[in-house]
Each structure stands twice: as structure tokens, then as C-alpha cells.
Scaffold this motif. Sequence first.
Motif, short mmCIF file in Angstrom:
data_model
loop_
_atom_site.label_atom_id
_atom_site.label_comp_id
_atom_site.label_asym_id
_atom_site.label_seq_id
_atom_site.Cartn_x
_atom_site.Cartn_y
_atom_site.Cartn_z
N UNK A 287 -65.68 66.86 4.23
CA UNK A 287 -66.48 66.67 5.44
C UNK A 287 -66.42 65.22 5.94
N UNK A 288 -65.48 64.44 5.40
CA UNK A 288 -65.11 63.11 5.89
C UNK A 288 -66.10 62.00 5.54
N UNK A 289 -66.75 62.14 4.41
CA UNK A 289 -67.51 61.01 3.88
C UNK A 289 -66.73 60.39 2.72
N UNK A 290 -67.24 59.29 2.20
CA UNK A 290 -66.54 58.54 1.15
C UNK A 290 -67.24 58.76 -0.18
N UNK B 279 -73.51 57.17 15.64
CA UNK B 279 -73.66 58.41 14.88
C UNK B 279 -72.96 58.25 13.53
N UNK B 280 -73.22 59.14 12.56
CA UNK B 280 -72.49 59.11 11.29
C UNK B 280 -71.00 59.40 11.49
N UNK B 281 -70.17 58.84 10.61
CA UNK B 281 -68.73 58.95 10.75
C UNK B 281 -68.24 60.39 10.70
N UNK C 275 -71.18 54.78 13.00
CA UNK C 275 -70.04 54.56 13.89
C UNK C 275 -70.49 54.46 15.34
N UNK C 276 -70.07 53.39 16.00
CA UNK C 276 -70.36 53.20 17.43
C UNK C 276 -69.27 53.92 18.22
N UNK C 277 -69.68 54.73 19.17
CA UNK C 277 -68.72 55.57 19.90
C UNK C 277 -68.94 55.47 21.41
#
Length: 335
Positions: free
Chosen positions: A289-292, A213-215, A115-117
Motif C-alpha cells: 500500500x506504498x508505505x515504508x 496528504x499521506x504518501x 506529501x504536498x500535492x
Amino acid sequence: MRLTTSLFAAVAAATLSGALALRPHPAAAQATIAIDGSSTVFPITEAVAEEFQRTNRNVRVTVGISGTGGGFKKFCRGETQIQDASRPILQAEMEECRRAGIRYVELPIAFDAVTVVVSPRNRFVECLTVAELRRIWEPAAQGRITNWNQVRPGFPDARLSLYGAGADSGTFDYFTEAVVGRAKASRGDYTASEDDNVLVQGVARDPNALGYIPFAYVAAHARDLKTVAIDGGRGCVQPSAETVLNGTYAPLSRPLFLYVNLQALERPEVRRFVEFYLSPAGRDLIREVRYVPLPEQAYEIGLRRVRERIAGTGYGGRAEVAMPIAEVLQHEPRE
């Protein structure tokens, strides 16, 4: 005198007997499972380890963050039993493990969205194309693309501060392959870290910063970060479970892996831990933990690999980019 001696002997025997009774039985000694590697996979493995230890109190699970590359160094030296990885094992790492006699089982466990932040105080960036990301991050940009208005006309004349994964990170390998076109090809004048929390803090406090960073780290710091949609050629798409599953968040969706030392699987506690990781309870923790999570079939395939001790990798030592979930399931491991 004889009575005193007999009494002393009896007391000594009782004391020794008590000491032996208090000493832990060897079978009750705490076993340790050592895990290291990807900071991306860390939140999943940490959650699984905590839950596993609730019902396996005689097992201690340690989870480190050395980055995917740093973790493979330890794994191929036999220092860890399980390796967290945010990309498939590479050819050089395969050779290193082979020289050390380390065989492994490869297990896809989840999908992530790199993810681009930017900071929430950034009011001008909503979406970036892959071409614009390449312009920012390619090696030729070092010392040259230093302001936002060099990325796109209309962006302000403000200094561009960059934050990204360190060279030992699988996220670094994946992002550079997907965006620049070659793994590890990146400008070097940015703040780099294998610890994603460091990157979160850096971007959050700088209104002119941009990072990747990771989502899961974004979801955990939703107030501190603003996600940037990515245009991979089909319009601007925000990262989410839905866009990862349907393949529209491309090319920054990627599978995540566990690598398990084949010999360590002979240890009952290691086998139980891995089977728990692949169970429905493990999938619940992946979501938490918000992964798929992958389709159920993927975990059935993983359990078969564990039980039948199927060693090797399905990726031939190459970095893979924009791989849909269906394709991940077709990669049968080979040594």
C-alpha cells in the motif's frame, strides 16, 4: 391414540434435535475486532484485516476512519480494541484513557511521508521551502495569503485554493507542528477533511489547488496528483521510500502507530491479529500500500511488547517531528 401420541412425541423430539444441530455452537460464533482512527494508517490496516480474515473466517475485523484524534476518543471510551494513529498519543488522550482505566501497548508499524500535492495541470510549482509552506498555512495567513504570487514572486496572480487534514486528524497535528512550529496552529479558511480521498478529489480537479496528504494516497492516484518537492534547508527533495529511510525528506517524514487495548490482548483473536500485523506478511502489505516498513528489529520489539504486555507510551504525550527511524526504536514505553 397411544400410538399417535408416541409418534407425535418422536417427531417433535427429532425436530427439536435437528433444530439444535442446526443452531451454531457458541464457540463458533463470529468474534469482532473493532479498529478506528487515522485515515493515514487505514490503508495498511484494511489490507491486513482483509488478509487476516482469509484464514480466520470466524473473526470479523471492522476498520473505521475517525481521524487519529477522533479515534482516540473511541479507544479511550473502550469502544474499540485497536487504534490507528499517525502520531503518538497526546497528554490529554493519555489522561482520558487513564480515567477510563484503559491501558495500551504502543506499536510503531511504518513510516509515512506527508506529501504536498498540486494538480497535474499546475505548471509552475515544482518545489516549496518550509518557510513558504509556513507562509501559506500559519494562522496569520488566513484571509491574507490568498494568491499564488503572494507565496513567491514569479508565481502567477491566481487564487490559491487549499486542502488539508481536519482538526481530528493526526496528519493535521503533525503537519502544523512540522511546518508552523506548533501543533493545531493553522489558518482555518481551507477545505478540511479527515477523509484523504476527499482531499485527493479536491486537489485533482482544481489547477490552482495545493494540499497535503499521506504518501500512500498519492501513489494510489498518481495520474490525478503532482507531488511537490520540499526544501527543508538542504535542497529540494521528493518524497519516496529512499528519502524517508535516509532521513533527507525532512521534516515531513513520520512514524505511524497502532495502540492496542491491553485487556483486549487477552482475547486470542486480537493477539493473533496483532501478531499477524507485525509479521513478515504484514510488512509485505505495508509495502503493497506504498508505505515504508520499519527495520526488522522494530517488529521484534513490537512482538516483545505484545507478548510481555508492556504498556504505556515512549513519547510522554508530546508531538514529535522529523524523528529518524533509529530514534523511533529507542523510545521505550512508560505508563
